[in-house]
Scaffold this motif. Structure first.
Motif, PDB file in Angstrom:
ATOM      1  N   THR A  40      30.688 -40.440  -3.108  1.00  0.00           N
ATOM      2  CA  THR A  40      31.488 -40.530  -3.978  1.00  0.00           C
ATOM      3  C   THR A  40      32.674 -39.477  -3.646  1.00  0.00           C
ATOM      4  O   THR A  40      33.343 -38.968  -4.767  1.00  0.00           O
ATOM      5  N   GLY A  41      32.799 -38.704  -2.410  1.00  0.00           N
ATOM      6  CA  GLY A  41      33.698 -37.879  -2.174  1.00  0.00           C
ATOM      7  C   GLY A  41      34.910 -38.387  -1.400  1.00  0.00           C
ATOM      8  O   GLY A  41      35.049 -39.623  -1.460  1.00  0.00           O
ATOM      9  N   GLU A  42      35.382 -37.396  -0.676  1.00  0.00           N
ATOM     10  CA  GLU A  42      36.844 -37.821  -0.146  1.00  0.00           C
ATOM     11  C   GLU A  42      36.858 -38.130   1.298  1.00  0.00           C
ATOM     12  O   GLU A  42      37.799 -38.028   1.981  1.00  0.00           O
ATOM     13  N   VAL A  43      35.590 -37.495   1.978  1.00  0.00           N
ATOM     14  CA  VAL A  43      35.267 -37.522   3.504  1.00  0.00           C
ATOM     15  C   VAL A  43      34.048 -38.450   3.638  1.00  0.00           C
ATOM     16  O   VAL A  43      33.213 -38.389   2.771  1.00  0.00           O
ATOM     17  N   PRO A  44      34.049 -38.946   5.010  1.00  0.00           N
ATOM     18  CA  PRO A  44      32.789 -39.419   5.494  1.00  0.00           C
ATOM     19  C   PRO A  44      31.641 -38.610   5.471  1.00  0.00           C
ATOM     20  O   PRO A  44      31.740 -37.505   5.654  1.00  0.00           O
ATOM     21  N   LEU A  45      30.531 -39.172   5.022  1.00  0.00           N
ATOM     22  CA  LEU A  45      29.305 -38.386   5.029  1.00  0.00           C
ATOM     23  C   LEU A  45      28.522 -38.692   6.547  1.00  0.00           C
ATOM     24  O   LEU A  45      28.059 -39.960   6.576  1.00  0.00           O
ATOM     25  N   THR A  46      27.987 -37.608   6.914  1.00  0.00           N
ATOM     26  CA  THR A  46      26.970 -37.936   8.167  1.00  0.00           C
ATOM     27  C   THR A  46      25.573 -37.056   8.019  1.00  0.00           C
ATOM     28  O   THR A  46      25.744 -36.414   7.233  1.00  0.00           O
ATOM     29  N   GLY A  47      24.839 -37.685   8.912  1.00  0.00           N
ATOM     30  CA  GLY A  47      23.570 -36.775   8.751  1.00  0.00           C
ATOM     31  C   GLY A  47      22.735 -37.089   7.440  1.00  0.00           C
ATOM     32  O   GLY A  47      22.022 -36.015   6.922  1.00  0.00           O
ATOM     33  N   ILE A  48      22.647 -38.073   6.886  1.00  0.00           N
ATOM     34  CA  ILE A  48      22.105 -38.329   5.550  1.00  0.00           C
ATOM     35  C   ILE A  48      20.576 -38.451   5.723  1.00  0.00           C
ATOM     36  O   ILE A  48      19.952 -38.933   6.707  1.00  0.00           O
ATOM     37  N   VAL A  49      19.929 -37.736   4.913  1.00  0.00           N
ATOM     38  CA  VAL A  49      18.378 -37.732   5.070  1.00  0.00           C
ATOM     39  C   VAL A  49      17.889 -37.721   3.692  1.00  0.00           C
ATOM     40  O   VAL A  49      18.512 -36.994   2.619  1.00  0.00           O
ATOM     41  N   VAL A  50      17.005 -38.558   3.539  1.00  0.00           N
ATOM     42  CA  VAL A  50      16.397 -38.708   2.051  1.00  0.00           C
ATOM     43  C   VAL A  50      14.830 -38.339   2.084  1.00  0.00           C
ATOM     44  O   VAL A  50      14.155 -38.709   3.190  1.00  0.00           O
ATOM     45  N   SER A  51      14.525 -37.522   1.271  1.00  0.00           N
ATOM     46  CA  SER A  51      13.077 -37.256   1.290  1.00  0.00           C
ATOM     47  C   SER A  51      12.236 -37.537  -0.054  1.00  0.00           C
ATOM     48  O   SER A  51      13.186 -37.496  -1.083  1.00  0.00           O
ATOM     49  N   ASP A  52      11.186 -37.789   0.310  1.00  0.00           N
ATOM     50  CA  ASP A  52      10.084 -38.228  -0.805  1.00  0.00           C
ATOM     51  C   ASP A  52       8.863 -37.701  -0.527  1.00  0.00           C
ATOM     52  O   ASP A  52       8.286 -38.345   0.082  1.00  0.00           O
ATOM     53  N   PRO A  53       8.260 -36.576  -1.041  1.00  0.00           N
ATOM     54  CA  PRO A  53       6.869 -36.200  -0.981  1.00  0.00           C
ATOM     55  C   PRO A  53       5.743 -37.073  -1.037  1.00  0.00           C
ATOM     56  O   PRO A  53       4.380 -37.220  -0.628  1.00  0.00           O
ATOM     57  N   MET A  54       6.100 -38.291  -1.905  1.00  0.00           N
ATOM     58  CA  MET A  54       5.083 -39.293  -2.420  1.00  0.00           C
ATOM     59  C   MET A  54       5.289 -40.538  -1.712  1.00  0.00           C
ATOM     60  O   MET A  54       4.168 -41.529  -1.870  1.00  0.00           O
ATOM     61  N   LEU A  55       6.278 -40.891  -0.980  1.00  0.00           N
ATOM     62  CA  LEU A  55       6.398 -42.061  -0.347  1.00  0.00           C
ATOM     63  C   LEU A  55       6.765 -41.907   1.179  1.00  0.00           C
ATOM     64  O   LEU A  55       7.297 -40.942   1.582  1.00  0.00           O
ATOM     65  N   ASP A  56       6.304 -43.208   1.660  1.00  0.00           N
ATOM     66  CA  ASP A  56       6.659 -43.307   3.210  1.00  0.00           C
ATOM     67  C   ASP A  56       7.795 -43.885   3.126  1.00  0.00           C
ATOM     68  O   ASP A  56       8.144 -45.214   2.947  1.00  0.00           O
ATOM     69  N   LEU A  57       8.866 -42.936   3.974  1.00  0.00           N
ATOM     70  CA  LEU A  57      10.356 -43.738   4.156  1.00  0.00           C
ATOM     71  C   LEU A  57      10.720 -44.080   5.234  1.00  0.00           C
ATOM     72  O   LEU A  57      11.761 -44.226   5.776  1.00  0.00           O
ATOM     73  N   SER A  58       9.728 -44.082   6.127  1.00  0.00           N
ATOM     74  CA  SER A  58       9.759 -44.324   7.766  1.00  0.00           C
ATOM     75  C   SER A  58      10.617 -45.803   8.025  1.00  0.00           C
ATOM     76  O   SER A  58      11.150 -45.852   8.962  1.00  0.00           O
ATOM     77  N   GLY A  59      10.483 -46.652   6.773  1.00  0.00           N
ATOM     78  CA  GLY A  59      11.075 -48.069   6.944  1.00  0.00           C
ATOM     79  C   GLY A  59      12.754 -47.814   6.622  1.00  0.00           C
ATOM     80  O   GLY A  59      13.142 -48.901   6.602  1.00  0.00           O
ATOM     81  N   CYS A  60      12.987 -46.715   5.985  1.00  0.00           N
ATOM     82  CA  CYS A  60      14.551 -46.615   5.532  1.00  0.00           C
ATOM     83  C   CYS A  60      15.172 -46.327   6.791  1.00  0.00           C
ATOM     84  O   CYS A  60      14.798 -45.150   7.454  1.00  0.00           O
ATOM     85  N   THR A  61      16.453 -46.865   6.800  1.00  0.00           N
ATOM     86  CA  THR A  61      17.449 -46.655   7.972  1.00  0.00           C
ATOM     87  C   THR A  61      18.670 -46.255   7.130  1.00  0.00           C
ATOM     88  O   THR A  61      19.398 -47.127   6.376  1.00  0.00           O
ATOM     89  N   TRP A  62      19.224 -45.167   7.493  1.00  0.00           N
ATOM     90  CA  TRP A  62      20.439 -44.552   6.612  1.00  0.00           C
ATOM     91  C   TRP A  62      21.492 -44.687   7.692  1.00  0.00           C
ATOM     92  O   TRP A  62      21.447 -44.219   8.757  1.00  0.00           O
ATOM     93  N   PRO A  63      22.679 -45.034   7.402  1.00  0.00           N
ATOM     94  CA  PRO A  63      23.815 -45.129   8.374  1.00  0.00           C
ATOM     95  C   PRO A  63      24.302 -43.920   9.121  1.00  0.00           C
ATOM     96  O   PRO A  63      24.101 -42.752   8.354  1.00  0.00           O
ATOM     97  N   ALA A  64      24.800 -43.791  10.205  1.00  0.00           N
ATOM     98  CA  ALA A  64      25.329 -42.529  11.069  1.00  0.00           C
ATOM     99  C   ALA A  64      26.364 -41.842  10.208  1.00  0.00           C
ATOM    100  O   ALA A  64      26.425 -40.608   9.971  1.00  0.00           O
ATOM    101  N   THR A  65      27.232 -42.861   9.589  1.00  0.00           N
ATOM    102  CA  THR A  65      28.350 -42.262   8.878  1.00  0.00           C
ATOM    103  C   THR A  65      28.344 -43.259   7.590  1.00  0.00           C
ATOM    104  O   THR A  65      28.605 -44.477   7.659  1.00  0.00           O
ATOM    105  N   LEU A  66      28.519 -42.531   6.518  1.00  0.00           N
ATOM    106  CA  LEU A  66      28.926 -43.342   5.175  1.00  0.00           C
ATOM    107  C   LEU A  66      30.132 -43.237   4.764  1.00  0.00           C
ATOM    108  O   LEU A  66      30.655 -42.137   4.355  1.00  0.00           O
ATOM    109  N   PRO A  67      31.051 -44.282   4.882  1.00  0.00           N
ATOM    110  CA  PRO A  67      32.554 -44.000   4.820  1.00  0.00           C
ATOM    111  C   PRO A  67      32.953 -43.851   3.170  1.00  0.00           C
ATOM    112  O   PRO A  67      32.170 -43.905   2.367  1.00  0.00           O
ATOM    113  N   VAL A  68      34.068 -43.220   3.209  1.00  0.00           N
ATOM    114  CA  VAL A  68      34.787 -43.129   1.941  1.00  0.00           C
ATOM    115  C   VAL A  68      35.038 -44.386   1.093  1.00  0.00           C
ATOM    116  O   VAL A  68      35.361 -45.297   1.641  1.00  0.00           O
ATOM    117  N   ALA A  69      34.839 -44.513  -0.092  1.00  0.00           N
ATOM    118  CA  ALA A  69      35.086 -45.645  -0.885  1.00  0.00           C
ATOM    119  C   ALA A  69      36.667 -45.655  -1.102  1.00  0.00           C
ATOM    120  O   ALA A  69      37.341 -44.786  -1.575  1.00  0.00           O
TER     121      ALA A  69
END
Length: 188
Positions: free
Chosen positions: A75-104
């Motif tokens: 929701t910002g004005e610059v691309p986002l990199t290094g995205i990490v999502v954490s959840d202590p109760m769920l196995d998120l190993s099947g989730c793949t986050w993009p290397a760069t999330l572009p600006v809308a």
């Protein structure tokens, strides 16, 4: 023809001061640095359908299967990199986050949004609130969201008045008491 970018020799007024031919006016243009911003949403649903019915609360029966949908949006004005999502109760190993999330851009379809669905997860009796968080290199402070499920259960008690009868045809009144004995909020 005169140059459209050059002032004519008649006086101009800027900021209350008169400027004439040969005077120099300096204009300072300030530009803000683009700001990064990350929105994160965690939702729960009764199916793993990406476009299904998702919310932050779901009433269930113990043993039901539920899925969680995790959404990261730039929701910002610059691309986002290094995205990490954490959840202590769920196995998120099947989730793949993009290397760069572009600006809308205005009216852009959502390449600036990344989604992962996790599940199924088997529910247990009671209420379970699950919190997850997302960070990026540009937005290191965690952005958190929660999703909750709660089990629904009813208790039923029947009482008679009088408790005994002495003759056929005697009127006996019954009272039924329904109680929410589960953790879910029930409507109706």
């Amino acid at each position: 023809p005169p140059d459209p970018h050059t002032s004519s020799p008649h006086p101009h007024v800027h900021g209350g001061a008169s400027l004439t031919s040969g005077d120099l006016l300096t204009v300072i243009v300030l530009r803000d640095q683009p700001l990064p911003s990350l929105a994160f949403r965690k939702e729960i649903g009764p199916t793993g359908d990406l476009d299904g019915a998702w919310s932050d609360y779901l009433a269930v029966t113990a043993g039901d299967q539920v899925w969680y949908r995790l959404t990261v949006e730039n929701t910002g004005e610059v691309p986002l990199t290094g995205i990490v999502v954490s959840d202590p109760m769920l196995d998120l190993s099947g989730c793949t986050w993009p290397a760069t999330l572009p600006v809308a851009g205005p009216g852009d379809p959502p390449p600036h949004v990344a989604v992962c669905v996790v599940g199924p997860v088997t529910t247990v009796a009671g209420a379970r609130t699950n919190t997850a968080s997302a960070v990026s290199t540009e937005v290191p402070g965690p952005t958190t969201d929660t999703a909750t499920y709660a089990t629904a259960e009813l208790g039923l008690a029947k009482t008679a008045s009088p408790l005994t009868f002495t003759a056929a045809g005697q009127v006996i009144s019954y009272t039924f008491t329904v109680t929410n004995t589960g953790s879910a909020i029930l409507a109706g």
